[in-house]
Design a protein around this motif. Sequence first.
Motif, PDB file in Angstrom:
ATOM      1  N   GLU A   1       0.836  -1.216   0.000  1.00 31.63           N
ATOM      2  CA  GLU A   1       0.000   0.000   0.000  1.00 31.63           C
ATOM      3  C   GLU A   1       0.865   1.259   0.000  1.00 31.63           C
ATOM      4  O   GLU A   1       0.620   2.195  -0.758  1.00 31.63           O
ATOM      5  CB  GLU A   1      -0.910   0.013   1.231  1.00 31.63           C
ATOM      6  CG  GLU A   1      -2.166  -0.810   1.059  1.00 31.63           C
ATOM      7  CD  GLU A   1      -3.094  -0.620   2.251  1.00 31.63           C
ATOM      8  OE1 GLU A   1      -3.787   0.405   2.307  1.00 31.63           O
ATOM      9  OE2 GLU A   1      -3.084  -1.514   3.124  1.00 31.63           O
ATOM     10  N   HIS A   2       1.869   1.259   0.864  1.00 29.94           N
ATOM     11  CA  HIS A   2       2.705   2.450   1.011  1.00 29.94           C
ATOM     12  C   HIS A   2       3.479   2.752  -0.275  1.00 29.94           C
ATOM     13  O   HIS A   2       3.613   3.912  -0.667  1.00 29.94           O
ATOM     14  CB  HIS A   2       3.657   2.266   2.193  1.00 29.94           C
ATOM     15  CG  HIS A   2       4.600   3.406   2.391  1.00 29.94           C
ATOM     16  ND1 HIS A   2       4.175   4.677   2.695  1.00 29.94           N
ATOM     17  CD2 HIS A   2       5.957   3.483   2.309  1.00 29.94           C
ATOM     18  CE1 HIS A   2       5.227   5.482   2.803  1.00 29.94           C
ATOM     19  NE2 HIS A   2       6.314   4.776   2.559  1.00 29.94           N
TER      20      HIS A   2
ATOM     21  N   GLU B   1       2.754   3.072  -5.738  1.00 29.74           N
ATOM     22  CA  GLU B   1       3.104   3.801  -6.973  1.00 29.74           C
ATOM     23  C   GLU B   1       4.323   3.199  -7.676  1.00 29.74           C
ATOM     24  O   GLU B   1       4.567   3.467  -8.861  1.00 29.74           O
ATOM     25  CB  GLU B   1       3.373   5.287  -6.673  1.00 29.74           C
ATOM     26  CG  GLU B   1       4.561   5.489  -5.766  1.00 29.74           C
ATOM     27  CD  GLU B   1       4.970   6.959  -5.574  1.00 29.74           C
ATOM     28  OE1 GLU B   1       5.241   7.632  -6.569  1.00 29.74           O
ATOM     29  OE2 GLU B   1       5.033   7.400  -4.413  1.00 29.74           O
TER      30      GLU B   1
ATOM     31  N   SER C   1       7.299  12.094   3.328  1.00 28.44           N
ATOM     32  CA  SER C   1       6.299  12.377   2.293  1.00 28.44           C
ATOM     33  C   SER C   1       6.864  13.331   1.241  1.00 28.44           C
ATOM     34  O   SER C   1       7.578  14.279   1.569  1.00 28.44           O
ATOM     35  CB  SER C   1       5.067  13.038   2.907  1.00 28.44           C
ATOM     36  OG  SER C   1       4.487  12.223   3.882  1.00 28.44           O
TER      37      SER C   1
ATOM     38  N   GLY D   1      -1.053  15.986  -1.352  1.00 29.96           N
ATOM     39  CA  GLY D   1      -1.837  15.108  -0.486  1.00 29.96           C
ATOM     40  C   GLY D   1      -1.118  13.848  -0.039  1.00 29.96           C
ATOM     41  O   GLY D   1      -1.672  13.056   0.725  1.00 29.96           O
ATOM     42  N   ALA D   2       0.137  13.648  -0.483  1.00 29.23           N
ATOM     43  CA  ALA D   2       0.886  12.439  -0.075  1.00 29.23           C
ATOM     44  C   ALA D   2       1.038  12.391   1.446  1.00 29.23           C
ATOM     45  O   ALA D   2       0.925  11.329   2.058  1.00 29.23           O
ATOM     46  CB  ALA D   2       2.257  12.408  -0.742  1.00 29.23           C
TER      47      ALA D   2
ATOM     48  N   GLU E   1      -0.952  13.551   3.817  1.00 31.30           N
ATOM     49  CA  GLU E   1      -2.179  13.114   4.508  1.00 31.30           C
ATOM     50  C   GLU E   1      -2.493  11.649   4.224  1.00 31.30           C
ATOM     51  O   GLU E   1      -2.911  10.914   5.124  1.00 31.30           O
ATOM     52  CB  GLU E   1      -3.347  14.014   4.124  1.00 31.30           C
ATOM     53  CG  GLU E   1      -3.264  15.328   4.892  1.00 31.30           C
ATOM     54  CD  GLU E   1      -4.107  16.433   4.299  1.00 31.30           C
ATOM     55  OE1 GLU E   1      -5.030  16.127   3.523  1.00 31.30           O
ATOM     56  OE2 GLU E   1      -3.819  17.599   4.623  1.00 31.30           O
ATOM     57  N   ARG E   2      -2.273  11.200   3.009  1.00 29.43           N
ATOM     58  CA  ARG E   2      -2.499   9.780   2.677  1.00 29.43           C
ATOM     59  C   ARG E   2      -1.620   8.879   3.524  1.00 29.43           C
ATOM     60  O   ARG E   2      -2.065   7.862   4.049  1.00 29.43           O
ATOM     61  CB  ARG E   2      -2.163   9.507   1.201  1.00 29.43           C
ATOM     62  CG  ARG E   2      -3.233   9.863   0.207  1.00 29.43           C
ATOM     63  CD  ARG E   2      -3.021   9.136  -1.119  1.00 29.43           C
ATOM     64  NE  ARG E   2      -1.663   9.222  -1.665  1.00 29.43           N
ATOM     65  CZ  ARG E   2      -1.187  10.268  -2.354  1.00 29.43           C
ATOM     66  NH1 ARG E   2      -1.955  11.309  -2.570  1.00 29.43           N
ATOM     67  NH2 ARG E   2       0.047  10.256  -2.827  1.00 29.43           N
ATOM     68  N   GLU E   3      -0.349   9.235   3.662  1.00 31.36           N
ATOM     69  CA  GLU E   3       0.587   8.386   4.395  1.00 31.36           C
ATOM     70  C   GLU E   3       0.293   8.426   5.895  1.00 31.36           C
ATOM     71  O   GLU E   3       0.375   7.395   6.569  1.00 31.36           O
ATOM     72  CB  GLU E   3       2.027   8.810   4.073  1.00 31.36           C
ATOM     73  CG  GLU E   3       2.352   8.514   2.617  1.00 31.36           C
ATOM     74  CD  GLU E   3       3.746   8.955   2.179  1.00 31.36           C
ATOM     75  OE1 GLU E   3       4.432   9.677   2.916  1.00 31.36           O
ATOM     76  OE2 GLU E   3       4.137   8.552   1.060  1.00 31.36           O
TER      77      GLU E   3
ATOM     78  N   ASP F   1      -2.634   8.791   7.210  1.00 32.37           N
ATOM     79  CA  ASP F   1      -3.834   7.947   7.365  1.00 32.37           C
ATOM     80  C   ASP F   1      -3.504   6.462   7.290  1.00 32.37           C
ATOM     81  O   ASP F   1      -4.151   5.644   7.933  1.00 32.37           O
ATOM     82  CB  ASP F   1      -4.853   8.256   6.260  1.00 32.37           C
ATOM     83  CG  ASP F   1      -5.604   9.534   6.540  1.00 32.37           C
ATOM     84  OD1 ASP F   1      -5.420  10.106   7.635  1.00 32.37           O
ATOM     85  OD2 ASP F   1      -6.371   9.964   5.654  1.00 32.37           O
ATOM     86  N   LEU F   2      -2.530   6.127   6.487  1.00 33.52           N
ATOM     87  CA  LEU F   2      -2.161   4.716   6.313  1.00 33.52           C
ATOM     88  C   LEU F   2      -1.497   4.153   7.576  1.00 33.52           C
ATOM     89  O   LEU F   2      -1.688   3.000   7.924  1.00 33.52           O
ATOM     90  CB  LEU F   2      -1.219   4.603   5.103  1.00 33.52           C
ATOM     91  CG  LEU F   2      -0.856   3.220   4.589  1.00 33.52           C
ATOM     92  CD1 LEU F   2      -2.107   2.425   4.208  1.00 33.52           C
ATOM     93  CD2 LEU F   2       0.066   3.362   3.361  1.00 33.52           C
TER      94      LEU F   2
END
Length: 157
Positions: free
Chosen positions: A51-52, A55, A121, A127-128, A130-132, A134-135
């Motif tokens: 997930e992390h 990409e 990040s 937004g990377a 905030e995504r990370e 949250d993960l």
Amino acid sequence: MSHHDERTFVMVKPDGVQRGLIGEIVSRFEERGLKLVAGKFIQIDRELAHEHYGEHEDKPFFDDLVEFITAGPVFAMVWEGADATRQVRSMVGETDPAESAPGTIRGDFGLDLGRNVIHASDHEDEGANEREIDLFFEEDELLDYERIDAAWLYEGE
Ligand code: IDP
């Protein structure tokens, strides 16, 4: 949130943990004036690694990257401050330690692209951060407090 409340995700990778660099790295961000709002020492499993680093799934180095990031514990953190994502990335250096200036974390402690000590990040990936966050963290793991020196870190505070 005021202007200096940006949050960014940072992680000492397994090589940094094994090499005893957690304290050194935490100190650099603390001394810069950033505020630690969350931290945990964890073992990343393969699912979280996928997930992390999703990409990079199609890149030739992906399998080695998953092996590496799951090879031992990591120290995951959230740091807060003015323009935190960009400020932290400038302290981390370039992805390749060989291209990282002395004074940056990768420039001072790394030699190899595949063993580059720290993750932070990407400030160019909207937004990377905030995504990370949250993960890796639950909302209630992010702590809300003031640094006692805030008035001396920011003009007009
Ligand atoms: P970053 O960590 O500086 O944001 P990314 O391009 O997101 O860099 O790559 C994620 C991680 O994948 C890097 O930190 C590095 O550990 C690894 N990596 C990136 N490119 C290569 C490569 O060409 N060979 C081996 N590992 C790589």
